[in-house]
Design an enzyme around this catalytic site. Structure first.
Site, mmCIF file in Angstrom:
data_model
loop_
_atom_site.group_PDB
_atom_site.id
_atom_site.type_symbol
_atom_site.label_atom_id
_atom_site.label_comp_id
_atom_site.label_asym_id
_atom_site.label_seq_id
_atom_site.Cartn_x
_atom_site.Cartn_y
_atom_site.Cartn_z
ATOM 1 N NE ARG A 1 -3.155 2.609 2.877
ATOM 2 C CZ ARG A 1 -4.384 2.936 2.511
ATOM 3 N NH1 ARG A 1 -5.143 2.046 1.906
ATOM 4 N NH2 ARG A 1 -4.868 4.141 2.760
ATOM 5 C CD GLN B 1 -13.127 0.517 -0.371
ATOM 6 O OE1 GLN B 1 -12.296 0.604 0.526
ATOM 7 N NE2 GLN B 1 -14.423 0.322 -0.119
#
Length: 329
Positions: free
Chosen positions: A106, A136
């Site tokens: 990330r 997501q």
């Protein structure tokens, strides 16, 4: 469906059938979690979690999902490793790939997670980059299906800055799965034209559609899901706040917009959200620029229409599905 050994970098790399398989698998794991059925089928394996951008949901989702699967998880932030500083991405990848069975990243540019995948020799998962946020998307699709009972034909309107990871990824997943995606923003904040063309091709195959509009009322009319994100992302300079507030304020999600969409409309946000001034950043910027709410009003965020915490929970179940499928649980 066999996804063992695959990287999870962007949903451009996955077919609609593969995406839906991961959502189905997440639903199965969610059921097992709720019923207390153990599913620690990856005992003895370990994963590395590299976070150049800190996070609440992504870190917790990966760590809890890993533990549920029986995985050991090692968290690496910028202060606890030499990743990208004293050691190159390629060298780090080759070291970590010999110690771990999977690596999550990330951080910033998509090129970093792509380089990790090139050299690691084990599955690499994109927890978020500037360009894409695929985990997501799986959580959003699962939440949509849980609420509406279907995915195909759903109309989703994205409000705000559609140039980066959320706008890009929502456009991709909607186009792949036969949903109707609308970006509501000024022309300067429309998605990249080449990506729009690619997604139009996906949509032509799936029965979905892509619409770009500057008209917030027209863009949200009949929408099933109204989605937004913060207007200034982590790592961007403070100087962009004034420009974004001026440009994107007409696209704030209000109850008027929700009602314009219709009684069926629900609100999504990947979080965190500036729906009040109860955060340090929100308070500082609110006092500086004279606002009490930013990309969404508190009225909408706290209403029955808001499914933001269902989305947040589903991050864990869908991330678990990605790790399990690619590690061969």
């Amino acid at each position: 469906m066999d996804l063992k050994g695959r990287h999870f970098l962007t949903l451009k790399d996955f077919t609609p059938e593969e995406i839906l398989y991961l959502v189905d698998l997440a639903e199965e794991y969610k059921m097992k979690k709720k019923k207390g059925i153990l599913h620690d089928t990856l005992r003895g394996k370990n994963v590395a979690l590299i976070f150049e951008k800190t996070s609440t949901r992504t870190r917790c989702a990966f760590e809890v999902a890993a533990r549920d699967l029986g995985l050991g998880a090692t968290y690496l932030d910028p202060s606890s490793s030499q990743f990208g500083t004293k050691e190159s991405v390629a060298d780090s990848a080759r070291v970590l790939g010999r110690m771990f069975e999977g690596i999550e990243y990330r951080g910033f540019e998509q090129s970093i997670v792509e380089e990790l995948a090139e050299y690691a020799g084990v599955p690499v998962w994109n927890g978020l980059t500037n360009e894409y946020h695929p985990t997501q998307m799986l959580a959003d699709v699962l939440t949509i299906r849980e609420h509406f009972g279907r995915i195909k034909g759903i109309k989703l309107a994205y409000m705000g800055d559609a140039r980066y990871n959320m706008g890009n990824s929502l456009m991709i997943v909607c186009a792949k799965l036969g949903m109707h995606f609308t970006a509501c923003t000024t022309k300067e904040y429309f998605p990249d034209a080449e990506l729009v063309k690619l997604c139009e091709q996906y949509a032509a195959e799936s029965g979905g559609s892509i619409t770009l509009t500057e008209d917030a009322m027209a863009g949200t009319k009949g929408a099933d899901v109204i989605y937004t994100d913060v207007w200034v992302s982590m790592g961007e300079p403070a100087s962009v706040w004034e420009e974004r507030i001026k440009a994107l304020s007409p696209y704030k999600v209000t109850m008027e917009l929700m009602e314009n969409a219709g009684d069926q409309a629900v609100f999504f946000h990947c979080l965190p959200a500036f729906h009040d001034l109860k955060t340090k950043v929100g308070k500082e910027q609110g006092e500086k620029y004279g606002f009490t709410e930013l990309e969404v009003t508190d009225e909408v965020f706290e209403s029955w229409r808001s499914l933001v915490f269902e989305e947040a929970e589903n991050r864990m179940h869908t991330i678990k599905a990605v790790m399990a499928a690619t590690l061969g649980a």
